[in-house]
Write a protein that holds these residues in place. Structure first.
Motif, PDB file in Angstrom:
ATOM      1  N   PHE A 219       3.496  -2.764  -5.461  1.00 37.65           N
ATOM      2  CA  PHE A 219       4.099  -2.207  -4.250  1.00 37.65           C
ATOM      3  C   PHE A 219       3.960  -3.191  -3.097  1.00 37.65           C
ATOM      4  O   PHE A 219       4.924  -3.435  -2.356  1.00 37.65           O
TER       5      PHE A 219
ATOM      6  N   LYS B 295       6.963  -5.450  -0.722  1.00 37.16           N
ATOM      7  CA  LYS B 295       7.143  -5.272   0.714  1.00 37.16           C
ATOM      8  C   LYS B 295       6.926  -6.558   1.509  1.00 37.16           C
ATOM      9  O   LYS B 295       7.278  -6.618   2.693  1.00 37.16           O
TER      10      LYS B 295
ATOM     11  N   VAL C 218      -0.565  -0.847  -7.139  1.00 35.51           N
ATOM     12  CA  VAL C 218      -0.797  -1.245  -5.747  1.00 35.51           C
ATOM     13  C   VAL C 218      -0.292  -2.658  -5.485  1.00 35.51           C
ATOM     14  O   VAL C 218       0.509  -2.864  -4.562  1.00 35.51           O
TER      15      VAL C 218
ATOM     16  N   LEU D  24      -2.019   7.856  -0.167  1.00 35.48           N
ATOM     17  CA  LEU D  24      -1.064   6.836  -0.599  1.00 35.48           C
ATOM     18  C   LEU D  24       0.109   6.750   0.366  1.00 35.48           C
ATOM     19  O   LEU D  24       0.555   5.645   0.727  1.00 35.48           O
TER      20      LEU D  24
ATOM     21  N   GLU E  36       1.063   3.381   2.473  1.00 41.13           N
ATOM     22  CA  GLU E  36       2.358   2.710   2.348  1.00 41.13           C
ATOM     23  C   GLU E  36       3.070   2.605   3.702  1.00 41.13           C
ATOM     24  O   GLU E  36       3.632   1.556   4.040  1.00 41.13           O
TER      25      GLU E  36
ATOM     26  N   GLU F 171       3.677  -1.016   5.853  1.00 39.45           N
ATOM     27  CA  GLU F 171       4.991  -1.473   6.293  1.00 39.45           C
ATOM     28  C   GLU F 171       4.994  -1.790   7.788  1.00 39.45           C
ATOM     29  O   GLU F 171       5.603  -2.775   8.225  1.00 39.45           O
TER      30      GLU F 171
END
Length: 221
Positions: A183, A187, A180, A123, A127, A131
């Motif tokens: 998140f 972003k 998911v 994870l 992430e 990004e």
């Protein structure tokens, strides 16, 4: 000489074949989708995996069969002109597609991991790399004139792969972990939502996007 026709074999869901569907639609070729019985049909598929693309001769006989989603995408993009003929320009698009594949591989590792330690490791990698990807894509769009595309002024291989990628994250992954898509949405930059909306509205994709549900609406709510 008439264009070949195609069969795309995959499961009846958003997943690894989404960009393949977009490329076939944009190419305006005749194609159908088959959903093999699984795992009964697994031994009959190349590599024992899906998706599979079957290219048929004008008489209907199979001419060419390939597998692996990224391989199918690249093949269709080259055949139908959605990636530049110049190797250097093509490589610029392909590296972004490879980055998206790496991001998704970490997410897949997270979903499949059996221990909490492994889950957290995958994870964290997902992430962080997501990004990075969003930052890279945002800069590409800005450097391309803020036209909602990563490259050029028309629908590209990289744009279709990006649309399929974000659709996997926002829709397909929700059934495994509802956090998911939350998140991912947190972003997304305005340039990424612009990219998604631009691809979805492209006339070449209308046959597919008009019946597949709006990703643009999902990321803008």
């Amino acid at each position: 000489m008439p264009n070949p026709t195609y069969i795309l074999r995959y499961f009846p869901l958003v997943g690894l074949s989404e960009a393949c569907r977009l490329l076939l639609t944009a190419a305006n070729v005749e194609w159908t989708e088959e959903h093999p019985e699984w795992p009964q049909e697994k031994p009959n598929q190349p590599h024992g995996r899906l998706p599979v693309l079957v290219e048929k001769n004008p008489d209907g006989s199979p001419d060419f069969i390939i597998t692996e989603s990224c391989n199918i995408e690249r093949y269709l993009a080259r055949v139908y002109g959605f990636v530049p003929a110049d190797p250097k320009q093509a490589a610029r698009q392909e590296q972004i597609c490879e980055l998206m594949a790496d991001v998704f591989s970490y997410l897949s590792g997270y979903i499949r991991a059996s221990s909490d330690e492994s889950k957290q490791m995958f994870l964290g990698k997902f992430e962080a790399l997501l990004e990075t990807l969003i930052e890279v894509q945002t800069k590409l769009i800005e450097g391309n004139g803020n036209n909602g595309r990563q490259f050029g002024d028309s629908l590209s291989y990289a744009d279709m792969v990006a649309y399929g990628f974000y659709k996997k994250l926002m829709i397909a992954m929700a059934r495994f972990d509802a956090n998911v898509p939350k998140f991912v949405k947190s972003k997304l930059t305005p340039k990424i939502t612009q990219l998604i909306a631009t691809v979805e509205a492209d006339p070449l994709l209308e046959k597919h996007t008009s019946k597949a549900g709006s990703l643009a609406a999902a990321v803008s709510v």
